[in-house]
Design a protein around this motif. Structure first.
Motif, mmCIF file in Angstrom:
data_model
loop_
_atom_site.group_PDB
_atom_site.id
_atom_site.type_symbol
_atom_site.label_atom_id
_atom_site.label_comp_id
_atom_site.label_asym_id
_atom_site.label_seq_id
_atom_site.Cartn_x
_atom_site.Cartn_y
_atom_site.Cartn_z
ATOM 1 N N ASP B 64 5.226 21.936 -84.686
ATOM 2 C CA ASP B 64 6.193 22.043 -83.598
ATOM 3 C C ASP B 64 5.558 21.421 -82.356
ATOM 4 O O ASP B 64 4.566 21.940 -81.833
ATOM 5 C CB ASP B 64 6.526 23.523 -83.367
ATOM 6 N N SER B 65 6.142 20.342 -81.898
ATOM 7 C CA SER B 65 5.562 19.599 -80.777
ATOM 8 C C SER B 65 5.490 20.455 -79.519
ATOM 9 O O SER B 65 4.571 20.335 -78.723
ATOM 10 C CB SER B 65 6.411 18.356 -80.507
ATOM 11 N N TYR B 66 6.437 21.336 -79.353
ATOM 12 C CA TYR B 66 6.547 22.119 -78.121
ATOM 13 C C TYR B 66 5.768 23.438 -78.199
ATOM 14 O O TYR B 66 5.372 24.003 -77.189
ATOM 15 C CB TYR B 66 8.028 22.387 -77.852
ATOM 16 N N GLY B 67 5.523 23.907 -79.442
ATOM 17 C CA GLY B 67 4.813 25.181 -79.579
ATOM 18 C C GLY B 67 5.675 26.370 -79.194
ATOM 19 O O GLY B 67 5.202 27.320 -78.559
ATOM 20 N N TYR B 68 6.944 26.329 -79.581
ATOM 21 C CA TYR B 68 7.949 27.306 -79.148
ATOM 22 C C TYR B 68 7.502 28.762 -79.296
ATOM 23 O O TYR B 68 7.480 29.524 -78.334
ATOM 24 C CB TYR B 68 9.245 27.052 -79.936
ATOM 25 N N TYR B 69 7.136 29.157 -80.507
ATOM 26 C CA TYR B 69 6.816 30.575 -80.749
ATOM 27 C C TYR B 69 5.519 30.999 -80.078
ATOM 28 O O TYR B 69 5.416 32.091 -79.521
ATOM 29 C CB TYR B 69 6.771 30.857 -82.252
ATOM 30 N N LEU B 70 4.512 30.127 -80.130
ATOM 31 C CA LEU B 70 3.249 30.490 -79.490
ATOM 32 C C LEU B 70 3.430 30.625 -77.980
ATOM 33 O O LEU B 70 2.917 31.571 -77.359
ATOM 34 C CB LEU B 70 2.165 29.453 -79.813
ATOM 35 N N LYS B 71 4.194 29.711 -77.390
ATOM 36 C CA LYS B 71 4.413 29.809 -75.945
ATOM 37 C C LYS B 71 5.162 31.087 -75.581
ATOM 38 O O LYS B 71 4.865 31.724 -74.570
ATOM 39 C CB LYS B 71 5.185 28.587 -75.439
ATOM 40 N N LYS B 72 6.125 31.462 -76.424
ATOM 41 C CA LYS B 72 6.856 32.712 -76.190
ATOM 42 C C LYS B 72 5.897 33.895 -76.166
ATOM 43 O O LYS B 72 5.957 34.761 -75.292
ATOM 44 C CB LYS B 72 7.883 32.905 -77.307
ATOM 45 N N LYS B 73 5.005 33.924 -77.151
ATOM 46 C CA LYS B 73 4.024 35.014 -77.251
ATOM 47 C C LYS B 73 3.053 34.988 -76.065
ATOM 48 O O LYS B 73 2.736 36.031 -75.481
ATOM 49 C CB LYS B 73 3.257 34.869 -78.575
ATOM 50 N N LEU B 74 2.584 33.794 -75.720
ATOM 51 C CA LEU B 74 1.670 33.663 -74.573
ATOM 52 C C LEU B 74 2.357 34.111 -73.285
ATOM 53 O O LEU B 74 1.732 34.752 -72.425
ATOM 54 C CB LEU B 74 1.207 32.209 -74.424
#
Lengths: 359, 359
Positions: B64-74
């Motif tokens: 995922d280029s955007y890192g959707y789930y990790l960014k949500k968690k962060l």
């Protein structure tokens, strides 16, 4: 924004193929196939999977900066020495490394106007000038590129096969070109899709790096099925490589990518199955497109550029609602086209069914 | 070599901590411990391991280029918005991204003379001028840095805690500094070791990015035990982040790093255990060094800079033959020092035993 470099404010970033998960979130669809990023439809090599599981426990340690074991394996596989190899976080990163290694502030880079977008984007981020030569019959126009070379030209990027057209320059054409250009120009042959070649006159590129200023880029993201892990490599003369090693970051390639790449080189069966699937799928897609009456560019890679005779972006969006992600070609300047990655036979059928209804 | 950029030929590359495997190959030793790269001695979080296994099958797909789930968690973890986050292939890569985003060709960068070497190396690769301010009592000398600021200064790198000294600048010092510098200077606070802090006056760095030109860098390579997978992140205002997003490569962070990082954020127990081990190990090493009669710099991180009162490189080599890899400090200009990463208690004991015989 005032603090950001002027050149950065102007950049149009690379638009990735739409991920399955994102499409699911946005459209609420369940069954979605992705034929948008030229990925391997068969998944990951079982040997690579095993290597990943085996190496996961040591991830608290930094990866091997040099890539000792993988380079040894690559050496044997490609008949080069370890000192002729540089590993990258995907071959994308090596584009950046090559530009930083060779192109001075006032020098320029030449590539094609319709090719892998990252050459121009990464050059832009590095404030390097890019000169574009138009395609000729959907092929890299090497003679056109040669005519654009000037005193400040340092680097030429040639994607062979070319993405997104699937065409290639053959051995004779490349030989003539390499002999015709100035000796102080470095040529990068990006062979991301070379594994899928099904023609006899493709350049024997491994013969060039010893005698000419040629750098080969190869990747594990396509035929080897490791796009998610990010690993590619360059082959070049050892002087070039030792300088590129100084430019890349010390831990650019993660430990699992190294282990999985090594294992996938040992899985000849997976590679054979992959080629077989792609070649059969290509024939099916050719036949089906012929039957629908859509023209396309014959491809030696794992994707096909299709002329949809209307806005490619509209066709892309309509296919999306039917659970098929393909790639629109707007960023590549090919507005009436879409690019279809060859998938499994079930995926190819679903794609053709959607295309029939839409185009 | 004539084709390689002049500035690249002059670069001294980063010298990584010696890997266990390489030491094994070279010295034929079996039992080797590595206390050289400030890695987590407890391994990988069990939750992260599980996430790696779960996500390995989809590695044929691009991350995922955007890192959707990790960014949500962060976002939830750090109380910021997804638009305040940029992910990197380790925070190393973000150093490159920050320089490319902010520093024009004729602007300069200031950092400390004895700090993480990559700031100066990456600036050099990008042909950017670096001004170094000496340490003061092994600490970043913020007043010294302020005095070196000139009209062309764009970026200041502050490692806090500092590597390799283990010292830190406190809240009051940083507040005064940030108020004293010109408004058009961007300050990067590299907090790779912030999880190990055991003092009360460490800056509340999350309060800065909204009102000042401050970028935080954080990593999963240290306390979170994921050095081998390569992942770090930046926190900054959303304008800065949107520009940095354009500069980073589209698939810079691999899929397993994203999944493992997300899972490791959920493993509070692993983080607690890690801190407990580091703090106990630090006290043991302090006591043992006192007993041997060696001086050291008190540290708030997971490593200790030790004055061995003779050539650090010789001590490093002698300890190596005893199966203990530490870090010599020659590249950091601290020739009589070694840096010891705090390990498990068994590793700390083995290290002290070797040091006793060698120093």
């Amino acid at each position: 924004m005032g603090l950001v470099r002027k050149i950065i404010r102007k950049i149009t970033p690379y638009k990735a193929g739409k991920p399955i998960d994102e499409t699911r979130r946005e459209l609420g669809l369940r069954d979605i196939i992705k034929l948008a990023s030229n990925e391997n439809p068969l998944g990951v090599s079982p040997k690579a999977l095993k290597a990943i599981l085996k190496n996961s426990k040591d991830l608290n340690r930094y990866p091997d900066s040099y890539g000792y074991y993988l380079k040894k394996k690559l050496s044997r596989t490609f008949g080069v020495s370890s000192s002729n190899l540089v590993l990258g976080n995907g071959s994308d990163e090596l584009i950046d490394v090559v530009i930083k290694t060779f192109v001075e502030e006032d020098e320029n880079i030449i590539t094609s106007a319709s090719t892998f977008l990252e050459y121009a984007i990464i050059a832009g981020v590095n404030s390097r000038k890019v000169i574009l030569a138009a395609l000729k019959d959907f092929k890299y126009d090497l003679e056109g590129i040669r005519r654009k070379i000037n005193k400040k030209t340092k680097l030429i990027f040639i994607a062979n096969p070319n993405n997104p057209t699937g065409t290639y320059v053959n051995k004779r054409e490349l030989d003539v070109f390499l002999k015709s250009i100035p000796k102080d120009v470095v040529v990068v042959l990006d062979e991301a899709y070379d594994t899928f070649i099904d023609v006899d006159d493709f350049p024997e590129s491994l013969s060039y790096y010893k005698t000419r200023n040629v750098i080969l880029l190869k990747t594990f993201s396509k035929a080897y099925g490791l796009a998610g892990l990010r690993i590619g490599f360059a082959i070049a003369n050892s002087e070039f490589c030792s300088c590129m090693e100084k430019v890349r970051q010390p831990f650019n390639v993660n430990a699992l990518a190294q282990a999985a790449a090594l294992a996938s080189l040992e899985d000849r069966e997976f590679l054979r199955k992959t080629k077989k699937a792609i070649w059969a799928g290509k024939q099916y897609l050719y036949d089906s497109l012929d039957a629908i009456g859509l023209t396309y560019v014959p491809s030696v890679a794992n994707f096909i550029l299709v002329n949809v005779e209307k806005s490619g972006i509209k066709v892309f969006k309509k296919m999306l609602t039917r659970g098929v992600i393909v790639r629109d070609m707007q960023q590549y300047g090919l507005k009436d086209y879409i690019r279809i990655t060859i998938g499994t036979m079930a995926e190819n059928r679903k794609c053709i069914n959607a295309l029939k209804k839409v185009a």
